[in-house]
Write a protein that holds these residues in place. Structure first.
Motif, PDB file in Angstrom:
ATOM      1  N   THR A 114       0.817  -1.231   0.000  1.00 38.98           N
ATOM      2  CA  THR A 114       0.000   0.000   0.000  1.00 38.98           C
ATOM      3  C   THR A 114       0.833   1.254   0.000  1.00 38.98           C
ATOM      4  O   THR A 114       0.276   2.359   0.021  1.00 38.98           O
ATOM      5  CB  THR A 114      -0.912   0.003   1.229  1.00 38.98           C
ATOM      6  N   CYS A 124       3.828   1.562 -12.186  1.00 41.00           N
ATOM      7  CA  CYS A 124       2.934   0.600 -11.535  1.00 41.00           C
ATOM      8  C   CYS A 124       3.318   0.314 -10.091  1.00 41.00           C
ATOM      9  O   CYS A 124       2.515  -0.222  -9.334  1.00 41.00           O
ATOM     10  CB  CYS A 124       2.906  -0.715 -12.329  1.00 41.00           C
ATOM     11  N   ARG A 139       0.121   5.166 -16.812  1.00 44.67           N
ATOM     12  CA  ARG A 139      -0.910   5.842 -16.037  1.00 44.67           C
ATOM     13  C   ARG A 139      -0.791   7.364 -16.186  1.00 44.67           C
ATOM     14  O   ARG A 139       0.286   7.900 -16.471  1.00 44.67           O
ATOM     15  CB  ARG A 139      -0.791   5.454 -14.563  1.00 44.67           C
ATOM     16  N   ASN A 149      -3.193   1.144  -6.242  1.00 48.00           N
ATOM     17  CA  ASN A 149      -3.109  -0.009  -7.156  1.00 48.00           C
ATOM     18  C   ASN A 149      -1.656  -0.347  -7.497  1.00 48.00           C
ATOM     19  O   ASN A 149      -1.269  -0.427  -8.671  1.00 48.00           O
ATOM     20  CB  ASN A 149      -3.888   0.265  -8.452  1.00 48.00           C
TER      21      ASN A 149
END
Length: 589
Positions: A114, A124, A139, A149
């Motif tokens: 997390t 990522c 992203r 994520n």
């Protein structure tokens, strides 16, 4: 003769330690020792003496040359003959990966991360690669800034060193446990089917349907037959699954003889390959004894007139097609939950099939009506057949020698390869609908120019009054006003054509008499040139008979340019050596 040992020192001993690299040469053998050694080698080759043994206790082949079996003296002169130095050395051999090693798939099964970790991928968040090598979609805001994520870490793949066979092994990396998982899945499905079957039987017993069926079967077939049928009922259902593996009727396979016998014909019947001996007729497969096409297809005989029209004719005629459709319906119905079988309940299957056809037709009509009601377009369905619209079909037709149609319907003849009924510009008639004086035109305006615009009745009137003798006389007072009116393109073109015709007629009249006079003059000149050419040839023959020293200076050459008549006379009188009749010229007097 004996000699002492000679000690040699390695040249590199002065650079490195002398004790570690200094080695002794082998002692020189006497003549007697050399002879004994040779005799021993001969006895070993003949098999009378035991073979020499190396340091590992293995026999050395006596036929191997000495330079192969003996260890070089500069390596170790004290060692006995051996073949160890000829074999692959284990310390120099390459280490290859084992058969069970392969690349790991998936990602590591670690707790979900997390928080962004330092050195991880900025896109990522995985720790096993950097942003440049990331395979995930870029992203908008990377995981480095959002910490949302974060992707799991991939396995660190091992570096496999595969040998020649390992690189080409098609089963390399195969997991045998995958097959066991498939077997377990099918076993679970089979167990679930059995459980459902048991539940269904219990429900039928509780409702009393099975008892009624049993009473009716006892009254119809008897108690004994029904009891035997109940025992074999479950076995027959299980055997239906393997019905496809049963041999076909007429086929016999013996595992000992390895012979397959099928499609045997009666000896009195005509063999299929003897029905038509034309090599371009139907193909006969000798392995399966099958001839699928009609052997009489090229003879013009109908299928009703011949006794055999091919295997496909028998296969796709009569009730064969209908039975195949019924079998297909039975399979589809069984997949959807209806327990029907073609061989077990043919009547029930036929009734279901007929009802299915009726319902399908009603559904199609209802669906078609709803679409027409919603979108309209009923008028487009009421059209004549395609053959009437295009005036051509793709039907096959055969004619007799008298022109009568033997087979099929007569094709419609295509009238033209060009597009029909295509109007150009504003014309109301087609190009070529009007013809006059060897020219094609438009019927609507009598115009002979294909790219012109239609002038209608005015164009017809102008074409009729085109001749100057038919034009009405214009008064002198109105002549200037009439000439000031601009002429149309059609009028200008017609005036130009008339002027060309008049010029051609005048040219023909004036040059008719002149051409006749010119032809007469040319003939006279040509006759004179022919006479002069004959005289020249005779003079040349005389000059060739005279000796060269007695001829005049430049007697064989002329400096003036020949005329057209002289060239034509030369061509007519010239002898051609390639002519087979050239030797006969000049012989007839």
């Amino acid at each position: 003769m004996e000699s002492g040992t000679v000690q040699t020192i390695n040249p590199s001993a002065s650079v490195e330690s002398a004790g570690s690299l200094g080695r002794d040469e082998p002692k020189k053998m006497t003549r007697e020792d050399w002879r004994k050694k040779k005799e021993l080698e001969e006895q070993r080759k003949l098999g009378n003496a035991p073979a020499e043994v190396d340091e590992e206790g293995k026999d050395i082949n006596p036929h191997i040359p000495q330079y192969i079996s003996s260890v070089p003296w500069y390596i170790d002169p004290s060692k006995r003959p051996t073949l160890k130095h000829q074999r692959p050395q284990p310390e120099k051999g390459k280490q290859f990966s084992l058969i069970g090693e392969w690349y790991k798939k998936g990602v590591q099964e670690t707790p979900i991360v997390t928080k962004y970790r330092r050195g991880a991928c900025e896109n990522c968040g995985a720790l096993t690669h950097v942003r440049k090598d990331c395979m995930e979609r870029p992203r908008k805001v990377g995981a480095k800034y959002t910490a949302v994520n974060i992707a799991a870490d991939e396995h660190s793949q091992p570096i496999l060193a595969l040998d020649y066979d390992g690189k080409r092994d098609r089963w390399n990396g195969y997991d045998s446990e995958e097959h066991m998982r498939i077997v377990e899945e099918y076993s679970k499905v089979d167990l679930a089917k059995r459980t459902l079957k048991e539940q269904k039987l219990q429900e039928e017993l509780a409702s009393g349907k099975l008892v009624d069926y049993a009473n009716s079967s006892r009254s119809q077939w008897g108690e004994e037959d029904h009891n035997s049928g109940e025992k074999d009922n479950s076995e027959d259902e299980d055997e239906d699954k393997y019905a496809d593996d049963v041999d076909m009727p007429g086929q016999n396979f013996d595992s000992k003889r390895r012979i397959t016998v099928r499609n045997l014909r009666i000896r009195e019947d005509i063999a299929k390959y003897l029905r038509n001996l034309d090599p371009n007729s139907a193909y006969y497969d000798p392995k399966t004894r099958a001839m699928r096409e009609n052997p009489y297809s090229n003879t013009g005989r109908n299928t009703d007139e011949v006794g055999y029209a091919g295997d496909n004719f028998v296969r796709y005629t009569g009730d064969t097609v209908r039975m195949a459709q019924t079998q297909l319906f039975a399979w589809e119905a069984y997949e959807k939950g209806s327990e029907v079988h073609l061989q077990a309940d043919p009547t029930k299957l036929e009734v279901l099939h007929q009802s299915f056809k009726v319902k399908k037709e009603e559904f199609e009509k209802q669906q078609k009506g709803s679409i027409l009601e919603k979108y309209g377009g009923q008028e487009h369905l009421n059209v004549p057949p395609r053959e009437l619209l295009l005036a051509q079909t793709e039907d096959y037709v055969e004619y007799s020698r008298h022109g009568a149609v033997l087979k099929g319907q007569e094709k419609a003849v295509i009238k033209s390869k060009y597009e029909e009924d295509v109007l150009i510009s504003n014309h109301t008639a087609l190009w070529g609908s009007y013809w006059k004086d060897g020219k094609w035109g438009y019927k609507c305006c009598h115009s002979f120019i294909k790219t012109s615009y239609c002038t209608g009745e005015a164009g017809k009137q102008i074409a009729e009054d085109g001749d100057s003798s038919c034009l009405p006389e214009i008064p002198d007072s109105n002549r200037e006003a009439y000439e000031s009116i601009p002429k149309t393109l059609v009028e200008i073109h017609k005036e130009k054509l008339k002027g060309d015709k008049k010029k051609k007629k005048k040219h023909r009249k004036s040059h008719g008499s002149e051409s006749e006079e010119e032809d007469a003059k040319k003939k006279e000149k040509l006759n004179k040139a022919l006479v002069a050419e004959e005289a020249r040839l005779k003079r040349v023959e005389l000059m060739l008979q005279i000796d060269e020293r007695k001829r005049g200076y430049n007697s064989m050459y002329e400096t003036k340019e020949p005329t057209e008549e002289e060239l034509e006379a030369y061509r007519m009188k010239r002898q051609r050596p390639e002519d087979p009749m050239a030797s006969f010229l000049g012989n007839n007097k």
